[in-house]
Enzyme design. Structure first.
Site, mmCIF file in Angstrom:
data_model
loop_
_atom_site.group_PDB
_atom_site.id
_atom_site.type_symbol
_atom_site.label_atom_id
_atom_site.label_comp_id
_atom_site.label_asym_id
_atom_site.label_seq_id
_atom_site.Cartn_x
_atom_site.Cartn_y
_atom_site.Cartn_z
ATOM 1 N N ASP A 52 0.849 -1.189 0.000
ATOM 2 C CA ASP A 52 0.000 0.000 0.000
ATOM 3 C C ASP A 52 0.884 1.238 0.000
ATOM 4 O O ASP A 52 1.627 1.485 0.953
ATOM 5 C CB ASP A 52 -0.920 -0.017 1.217
ATOM 6 C CG ASP A 52 -1.840 1.188 1.259
ATOM 7 O OD1 ASP A 52 -2.666 1.323 0.341
ATOM 8 O OD2 ASP A 52 -1.722 2.010 2.188
ATOM 9 N N THR A 85 -2.612 6.535 -4.334
ATOM 10 C CA THR A 85 -1.448 7.262 -3.828
ATOM 11 C C THR A 85 -0.183 6.902 -4.601
ATOM 12 O O THR A 85 0.626 7.774 -4.922
ATOM 13 C CB THR A 85 -1.228 6.953 -2.337
ATOM 14 O OG1 THR A 85 -1.192 5.533 -2.154
ATOM 15 C CG2 THR A 85 -2.347 7.526 -1.500
ATOM 16 N N THR A 86 -0.021 5.615 -4.918
ATOM 17 C CA THR A 86 1.174 5.201 -5.657
ATOM 18 C C THR A 86 1.191 5.818 -7.043
ATOM 19 O O THR A 86 2.235 6.306 -7.505
ATOM 20 C CB THR A 86 1.235 3.668 -5.755
ATOM 21 O OG1 THR A 86 1.169 3.106 -4.436
ATOM 22 C CG2 THR A 86 2.518 3.218 -6.420
ATOM 23 N N ASP A 375 -9.108 0.834 1.268
ATOM 24 C CA ASP A 375 -9.025 1.337 -0.104
ATOM 25 C C ASP A 375 -10.258 0.942 -0.906
ATOM 26 O O ASP A 375 -10.849 1.763 -1.624
ATOM 27 C CB ASP A 375 -7.769 0.795 -0.791
ATOM 28 C CG ASP A 375 -6.487 1.359 -0.196
ATOM 29 O OD1 ASP A 375 -6.576 2.346 0.559
ATOM 30 O OD2 ASP A 375 -5.413 0.807 -0.473
#
Length: 510
Positions: A52, A85-86, A375
């Site tokens: 994550d 986010t990544t 998520d």
């Protein structure tokens, strides 16, 4: 500007860019369904194993201010869109990398910033008007959940977990209202959605395991301490009279509760409960729960369709519920489901409270399961509110890049070069997904460009066989808001870093 000043500016910008790129490279290998995990270990030997991006960046030991700015944008993306986010960080890292090449060609940072800003606006406008799809079906929500789960620990029970996520959000209304409780032991398939509230509390005194009535009191059942610092001298008889008066008040409060619960039940109290009151209540088969958080009281109020009373003498009636006491790994929990008639056992009303009960083999496994559920619940909630989604797998990024290249010439000037660099950076998302799956990223991007220009606008990386395939047919979709925010956040943090021309020491905060 002197040569010395120009060199100093360039040095500061390059340091910031490379620090930010280093942070982006750290999480890049976790992107996509074939992304790898990271093991994070602190000085005390505590371990987190996760892929994550938000968790990695939150726990990462970053000291350079440029790297901290990248980590901060990941937190913003997580708070707004729960996931992505990544992608945001990888895109920002690529934008900064491309800006280095623009520096070498003689472009000023302000020109690059203007070009990036214009490109982000053009890309997100095209995303919203031409790429977005609209659907309010349950199958779309399940597809959104599956896409968010793929590549994480939850993938082992993909279908069951996706259904759980959608059911939980449908029940609660949004992701923030879904309560999650984890019980080590069992497997992921044993997870379920409980129709009610689970309270991590136990009775003050030992009682029965099942009750059918409940009261909620937003105060304490003990002698209140005065805030005034007053000294009073009294004789022994007056002191005994004072103590007796206090006990009489507490006993009167207990009698109000007994009157409202003649057949026994459970009373949840916000503050402390005097031992004498507990003993009196137990004689009438009434169990007390003390120091119940206000948020839990509100949830219980919704479950039982019962108002929270401010004092015991205001109690009028109790709620018909089913309260079950269970022990999980040496910890007692109270399972409270509402709308149950104590005489017939029938459902009286439907509550919107639901608790997601997660099971896993170990505590480390459960932590990763919780992150994956957070998520998935978040993205399902986003699409449930807006009904807008796009094809996943980086498809929308390549389509935005194609649009930018076709319209960059209309801008003119040197900003055109920045827009083209922005388009190149957008393609890093599908390229990284393909690369992490063991396939050639360049071949994948070229194949996607060709297919999209030929009118096949739903293709994306085939992480299994290589090449490209129709991702919409495979159900690989993601929220429109997530992709839009990722592009805007990446562009904004990139421009913020590029506009820094010097790093100076500041005086300590007094």
């Amino acid at each position: 500007m002197t040569d010395k000043g120009s060199a100093k500016q360039e040095k500061a910008q390059i340091h910031n860019i490379r620090a930010a790129k280093t942070v982006a490279e750290t999480v890049r290998s976790t992107l996509g369904p074939m992304g790898m995990d990271k093991m994070m270990v602190d000085g005390h030997g505590n371990v987190i194993v996760t892929n994550d991006g938000a968790t990695i960046l939150r726990e990462l030991d970053v000291s350079h201010p440029g790297g901290k700015m990248i980590a901060e944008v990941a937190r913003t993306q997580e708070s707004l869109c729960y996931d992505g986010t990544t992608s945001t960080v990888v895109l920002a890292g690529q934008l900064l990398g491309n800006s280095e090449m623009l520096f070498e060609k003689g472009l000023h940072p302000n020109v690059i910033c203007r070009g990036y800003h214009e490109a982000a606006h053009m890309a997100t406008q095209y995303l919203t008007t031409e790429i977005a799809n609209v659907s309010d079906t349950r199958d779309t929500l399940v597809g959104i959940a599956k896409t968010a789960i793929t590549g994480k620990t939850l993938e082992n029970a993909l279908d069951a977990v996706s259904e759980l996520c959608v059911s939980a959000v449908e029940k609660a209304g949004d992701a923030e209202s879904v309560k999650v409780v984890s019980f080590p032991g069992g497997s992921l398939e044993d997870s379920y959605l409980y129709d009610g509230v689970i309270v991590n509390k136990d009775y003050v005194l030992e009682g029965e395991d099942n009750y059918t009535e409940m009261l909620l009191i937003n105060t304490g059942l003990e002698t209140e301490k005065s805030e005034d610092n007053v000294q009073v001298s009294v004789d022994a008889q007056s002191y005994q009279t004072y103590k007796s008066a206090g006990k009489a008040d507490l006993l009167a409060n207990a009698k109000h509760i007994v009157k409202a619960l003649p057949d026994g039940g459970v009373v949840f109290v916000r503050d402390g409960v005097n031992d004498m009151v507990c003993s009196h209540l137990k004689k009438h088969n009434i169990m007390a729960i003390r120091r119940t958080p206000e948020s839990t009281l509100r949830a219980l109020s919704r479950v039982g369709n019962l108002p929270i009373t401010q004092s015991p003498d205001e109690v009028e009636s109790a709620a018909d519920v089913l309260i079950t006491r269970e022990r999980k790994n040496d910890i007692w929990y109270l399972f409270v489901s509402g709308g149950i008639c104590k005489k017939t056992g029938e459902q009286l009303h439907q509550s919107n409270e639901a608790t997601l009960v997660l099971r896993g083999a170990t505590s480390h496994t459960l932590e990763e399961v919780e992150r994956g559920f957070d998520d998935a619940l978040g993205v399902v909630s986003l699409v449930m509110k807006s009904n807008n989604y796009v094809v996943g797998g980086g498809n929308s990024y390549v389509r935005m890049a194609t649009h930018l290249r076709q319209h960059a010439a209309q801008i003119g000037g040197r900003a055109q070069m920045a827009i083209e660099a922005f388009a190149d950076a957008l393609e890093i998302i599908p390229a990284t997904i393909a690369e992490n799956a063991g396939h050639d990223p360049l071949d994948t991007i070229l194949a996607m460009r060709h297919s999209i220009l030929q009118g096949d606008t739903t293709v994306g990386p085939d992480v299994t066989e290589g090449g490209v395939k129709d991702l919409l047919a495979e159900g690989v979709i993601e929220p429109l808001d997530l992709v839009r925010q990722a592009v805007l956040s990446a562009a904004e943090v990139t421009n913020a870093i590029l506009r820094i021309d010097d790093i100076v020491a500041r005086r300590p905060i007094q």
